[in-house]
Design a protein around this motif. Structure first.
Motif, PDB file in Angstrom:
ATOM      1  N   VAL A 496      37.097  39.100  45.898  1.00 23.95           N
ATOM      2  CA  VAL A 496      36.306  38.168  45.239  1.00 23.95           C
ATOM      3  C   VAL A 496      34.949  38.256  44.984  1.00 23.95           C
ATOM      4  O   VAL A 496      34.145  37.829  44.011  1.00 23.95           O
ATOM      5  N   SER A 497      34.304  38.905  46.158  1.00 25.34           N
ATOM      6  CA  SER A 497      32.836  39.114  45.659  1.00 25.34           C
ATOM      7  C   SER A 497      32.373  39.869  44.620  1.00 25.34           C
ATOM      8  O   SER A 497      31.532  39.845  43.945  1.00 25.34           O
ATOM      9  N   ARG A 498      33.137  41.139  44.387  1.00 21.57           N
ATOM     10  CA  ARG A 498      32.971  41.968  43.441  1.00 21.57           C
ATOM     11  C   ARG A 498      33.151  41.278  41.743  1.00 21.57           C
ATOM     12  O   ARG A 498      32.330  41.368  40.904  1.00 21.57           O
ATOM     13  N   VAL A 499      34.259  40.553  41.820  1.00 15.51           N
ATOM     14  CA  VAL A 499      34.756  39.919  40.661  1.00 15.51           C
ATOM     15  C   VAL A 499      33.836  38.868  40.276  1.00 15.51           C
ATOM     16  O   VAL A 499      33.270  38.560  39.258  1.00 15.51           O
ATOM     17  N   THR A 500      33.404  37.820  41.472  1.00  9.40           N
ATOM     18  CA  THR A 500      32.545  36.705  41.003  1.00  9.40           C
ATOM     19  C   THR A 500      31.232  37.189  40.647  1.00  9.40           C
ATOM     20  O   THR A 500      30.424  36.516  40.032  1.00  9.40           O
ATOM     21  N   ALA A 633      40.459  35.082  35.020  1.00  6.35           N
ATOM     22  CA  ALA A 633      40.732  34.715  33.567  1.00  6.35           C
ATOM     23  C   ALA A 633      39.386  34.763  32.677  1.00  6.35           C
ATOM     24  O   ALA A 633      39.602  34.727  31.537  1.00  6.35           O
ATOM     25  N   GLY A 634      38.233  34.296  33.304  1.00  9.52           N
ATOM     26  CA  GLY A 634      36.765  34.158  32.717  1.00  9.52           C
ATOM     27  C   GLY A 634      36.623  35.465  32.097  1.00  9.52           C
ATOM     28  O   GLY A 634      36.196  35.679  30.979  1.00  9.52           O
ATOM     29  N   LEU A 635      36.962  36.464  33.065  1.00 13.73           N
ATOM     30  CA  LEU A 635      36.523  37.907  32.628  1.00 13.73           C
ATOM     31  C   LEU A 635      37.394  38.506  31.413  1.00 13.73           C
ATOM     32  O   LEU A 635      36.887  39.335  30.427  1.00 13.73           O
ATOM     33  N   HIS A 636      38.568  37.648  31.134  1.00 15.30           N
ATOM     34  CA  HIS A 636      39.248  38.041  30.223  1.00 15.30           C
ATOM     35  C   HIS A 636      39.249  37.087  28.988  1.00 15.30           C
ATOM     36  O   HIS A 636      40.092  37.211  28.020  1.00 15.30           O
ATOM     37  N   GLY A 637      38.069  36.209  28.832  1.00 15.22           N
ATOM     38  CA  GLY A 637      37.930  35.291  27.956  1.00 15.22           C
ATOM     39  C   GLY A 637      38.915  34.149  27.964  1.00 15.22           C
ATOM     40  O   GLY A 637      39.031  33.685  26.992  1.00 15.22           O
TER      41      GLY A 637
END
Length: 806
Positions: A496-500, A633-637
């Motif tokens: 979650v740290s890396r993704v966020t 979800a946000g990283l996939h638009g």
């Protein structure tokens, strides 16, 4: 009666008349014949015309000033027509002494024709009263009245002084009148504008008073300077010609002293010699006093208006709302930002109406604090909510201070309202974040203690039951299962740290969503079956493709399914559905579980947010899953939403992603599967780890798979033992920790790559560092693989088999 008797009687009558004539207080003169020869004059008339011998002489000859002013013409008319002539306040300029100064007098008079026995006009009786003082008094009163009227409408000090000078000059019949300011040196007067009679030159500008006489010290001593004749006065004799050239043979200077300093003067000039009367001087002083008072008042008003304008400009430029009240608390001023914030009509919040924009819950509290400040003079400071122009309530800081006069009495209150709503919301958010942090730390401690307890117990029992192979197998399974759970917890934190923070490199390739759902269901099915849930999967017949990272998408859907399974009571029902509409794919997970309270629903995707924990969810995770889903979800638009009817009403989570066209299949593409486990040859492996237990357990596992293992605690021990004939120098594989003392794993890897015996060996980093930059650093140091602790033995074995088979 004889003629002698008549003559005697006429003589007696004339004597009686003459006696009355002499004693009358009025001005009386008897004129005879058409030349108006003077027969008699009484003392009153003599005082009017001066000490001149006029009896027995025609009036035009005796009083040339009467002829030049038109009075002889009037006498001719009365004598000719036989009709009396009367006038009130007639001006008569008399030069009592030939060559002397003229005197202006005012007279009420009657020219009465005198008839003889034949009724013919034989002469004219002059009856008059000197009303000079009355007329001048009226004129002075009229001048002061005109000045008072004029002062009401004049708006600049300059206009006031000029108007006063004009009225004073006209009333006194002067040649010039004006006001001047005294310069810093004290002997120069600066005249901005003076009133001048027709034909008289203005003195506007700077004038050195000393060039016109030696009277400056009198002015400084606050004594008026009265010059009746410059040529005859020793103070001005030397400048008499200059003064005469300026139509100032006679003049009066009245000083204006402020703080014991000569500040200004009022001057009145006369073209010729003039005997200034006490009434003249009194009028000058009265005009000067009224003018000075009006000018000072106007200057004060102008200064006050300028100060108020400056205050309003400053107040309106301030970001705060500024307000002011009278000493009793009556609100009478608000700046523009107040009206812009509240949207109220200017003036509508005066008085007590300011409380109308307060939040109802704050109104009484604010009133109590305000009344306390009014009663005690204490600073008013309070936080409350005000309604803004859009109808929303925002937090503001209200503060007011008393303004006191020299005696300490409160003359006004000045206050401000500062919008602190963003600060208050930030403080509230910070408190919530701190609370969530505390909850997370408590949760983390709980989650880590749960797997540590069975691991610790299994380890202790192993020592007690040595030689019990069956229990050793069960203990190994317990330890492996609990370590896997702990690894998942740590992975979730790192993930979650890396993704966020956007540190994850998302793959971008066509991904089929039905397969994503199937994989997610497969991962979560053990939990679903353990809780005896009924699972329904609703997928379209046609494939649905999106552009993205398959692993991350599976992770997102599995997190939603995992949450649904945990938060649904046993024997509940779950449903996964995939729908496509308008180019958008919607993957939803529905359950009939505990639901989401309305207060929690807006925050379910925040870090560390969880619903209420129950005993049957002892290992419920860290509250990271939904945050990770939102980021993926946000990283996939796309986006993710949560819906719930409330507590106990179940919930629905939906991931929406943009779809793409189905990709064209590549028949030439093939797999690169690793050889099956156990297919490789035994290898010589060197393990370096400063954690003896971790190194020993890994060495034991590798030896159990048939490999030869040497174990070192630090890099220096390895390098000291690495000679040409040692086993360490001839190792096939090096498994190195990164966080080693003195010489870290990166430095050790570089050193091994420089040695001929280990230049071509397989270097594997096995470390607790798992950030993206850690992978980059290990690759730059010469490592072939980077694994994150705890070691996944299956993954490590596949790497070894693959390298051995290469």
């Amino acid at each position: 009666m004889t003629q002698a008797d008549d003559h005697d009687q006429d003589y007696q009558s004339r004597r009686q008349f003459a006696a009355l004539f002499q004693e009358a207080p009025m001005c009386m003169a008897l004129l005879h014949g058409p030349t108006h020869q003077v027969e008699f004059v009484n003392p009153g008339y003599q005082r009017l015309v001066g000490a001149r011998d006029i009896v027995g002489r025609p009036i035009a000859e005796a009083l040339d000033d009467a002829a030049t002013q038109g009075y002889v013409h009037i006498l001719d008319q009365v004598y000719r027509e036989g009709l009396p002539y009367a006038a009130n306040g007639a001006r008569y300029v008399v030069q009592a002494v030939p060559g002397g100064p003229t005197v202006e007098r005012y007279v009420d008079f009657v020219f009465q024709p005198v008839r003889g026995r034949s009724s013919e006009v034989g002469g004219v009786l002059v009856l008059g009263s000197d009303v000079t003082e009355r007329v001048l008094g009226e004129r002075r009163r009229d001048a002061l009245a005109r000045l008072t009227d004029a002062l009401r409408d004049l708006r600049t000090p300059e206009d006031i002084t000029y108007c006063a000078a004009r009225i004073l000059g006209e009333t006194l019949g002067a040649s010039r009148a004006g006001f001047g300011l005294i310069g810093a040196a004290g002997d120069t007067v600066h005249i901005d504008r003076d009133w001048c009679a027709e034909g008289v030159e203005s003195l506007a500008g700077a004038i050195d008073l000393r060039q016109f006489g030696n009277f400056i010290d009198e002015l400084r001593a606050n004594r008026p300077v009265v010059i009746r004749d410059a040529g005859a006065d020793p103070r001005t004799q030397e400048a008499a010609e200059s003064l005469a050239a300026l139509s100032a043979t006679a003049f009066v200077d009245l000083p204006v002293v402020e703080d014991d300093q000569l500040a200004a003067l009022i001057f009145v000039n006369a073209a010729g010699p003039r005997d200034w009367s006490a009434q003249d001087l009194a009028l000058m002083r009265e005009v000067a006093e009224r003018t000075h008072t009006a000018s000072q008042r106007l200057r004060t008003e102008i200064a006050l208006a300028a100060s108020e304008a400056m205050f309003r400009t400053i107040a309106n430029a301030m970001p705060q709302m500024v307000w002011s009240t009278l000493p009793d608390g009556f609100h009478d001023y608000y700046n523009d930002p107040w009206y812009e914030f509240t949207g109220m009509v200017p003036g509508s919040t005066d008085g007590v109406h300011w409380a109308d924009v307060f939040h109802p819950d704050d109104r009484d509290r604010a009133w109590r604090a305000w009344r306390h400040s009014l009663a005690t003079g204490d600073t008013y400071e309070i936080q409350y909510r005000l309604r803004d122009r859009h109808g929303n309530y925002r937090w503001v800081l209200g503060r007011a201070l008393p303004v006191r006069d020299d005696s300490g009495a409160i003359v006004r209150w000045m206050g401000t309202c500062t919008d602190i709503d963003d600060q208050k919301m930030a403080e509230h958010a910070l408190r919530l974040a701190n609370q969530r942090k505390d909850d997370f730390l408590a949760m983390l401690a709980h989650e880590l203690r749960n797997p540590l307890a069975p691991i610790s117990t299994a380890a202790q029992v192993l020592r007690l039951r040595q030689g019990d192979a069956a229990y050793a197998l069960r203990a190994g399974e317990i330890i492996e299962r609990q370590v896997r759970h702990m690894t998942e917890l740590v992975d979730d934190l790192l993930d979650v740290s890396r993704v966020t923070r956007g540190l994850v490199q998302m793959e971008r390739e066509p991904v089929e969503l039905r397969a994503v759902v199937d994989s997610a269901v497969e991962q979560v099915r053990p939990l679903i079956e353990a809780r005896h849930h009924a699972l329904a999967v609703d997928l379209p017949d046609a494939p649905v493709f999106v552009s993205g990272d398959r692993t991350r998408l599976v992770q997102a859907v599995s997190n939603l399914l995992n949450n649904a399974a945990k938060y649904t009571q046993q024997h509940g029902s779950l449903r996964v559905a995939l729908l496509v509409q308008d180019g958008q794919a919607a993957m939803s997970v529905t359950d009939n579980g505990s639901g989401i309270p309305p207060g929690l629903l807006p925050h379910v995707f925040d870090l560390f947010t969880q619903g209420e924990r129950t005993p049957d969810r002892a290992q419920g995770g860290l509250g990271l899953g939904l945050t990770l889903v939102k980021s993926i979800a946000g990283l996939h638009g796309g986006a993710v939403t949560a819906d719930s009817e409330g507590q106990g009403q179940g919930s629905v989570f939906t991931i929406t992603l943009p779809t793409i066209a189905a990709p064209v299949a590549d028949p030439a593409a093939g797999g690169n599967a690793l050889p099956p486990a156990g297919a490789g040859r035994p290898l010589r492996i060197t393990v370096v780890d400063d954690n003896r237990d971790a190194g020993a357990s890994l060495a034991a596992a590798l030896e159990a798979q048939g490999h030869t293992v040497r174990l070192f605690d630090d890099a220096e021990a390895l390098l000291a033992d690495s000679g040409p004939a040692t086993d360490a120098a001839n190792a096939d594989v090096y498994v190195l920790d990164i966080g080693l003392p003195r010489i870290d794993g990166y430095q050790l890897a570089r050193a091994l790559r420089q040695r001929p015996g280990s230049r071509d060996a397989l270097l594997i980093a096995l470390t607790g560092y798992g950030q993206a930059h850690d992978f980059t650093l290990s690759k730059g140091a010469g490592f072939d693989h980077h694994l994150v602790k705890p070691a996944n033995l299956e993954q490590l074995e596949r790497i070894l088999i693959g390298w051995a088979a290469a």
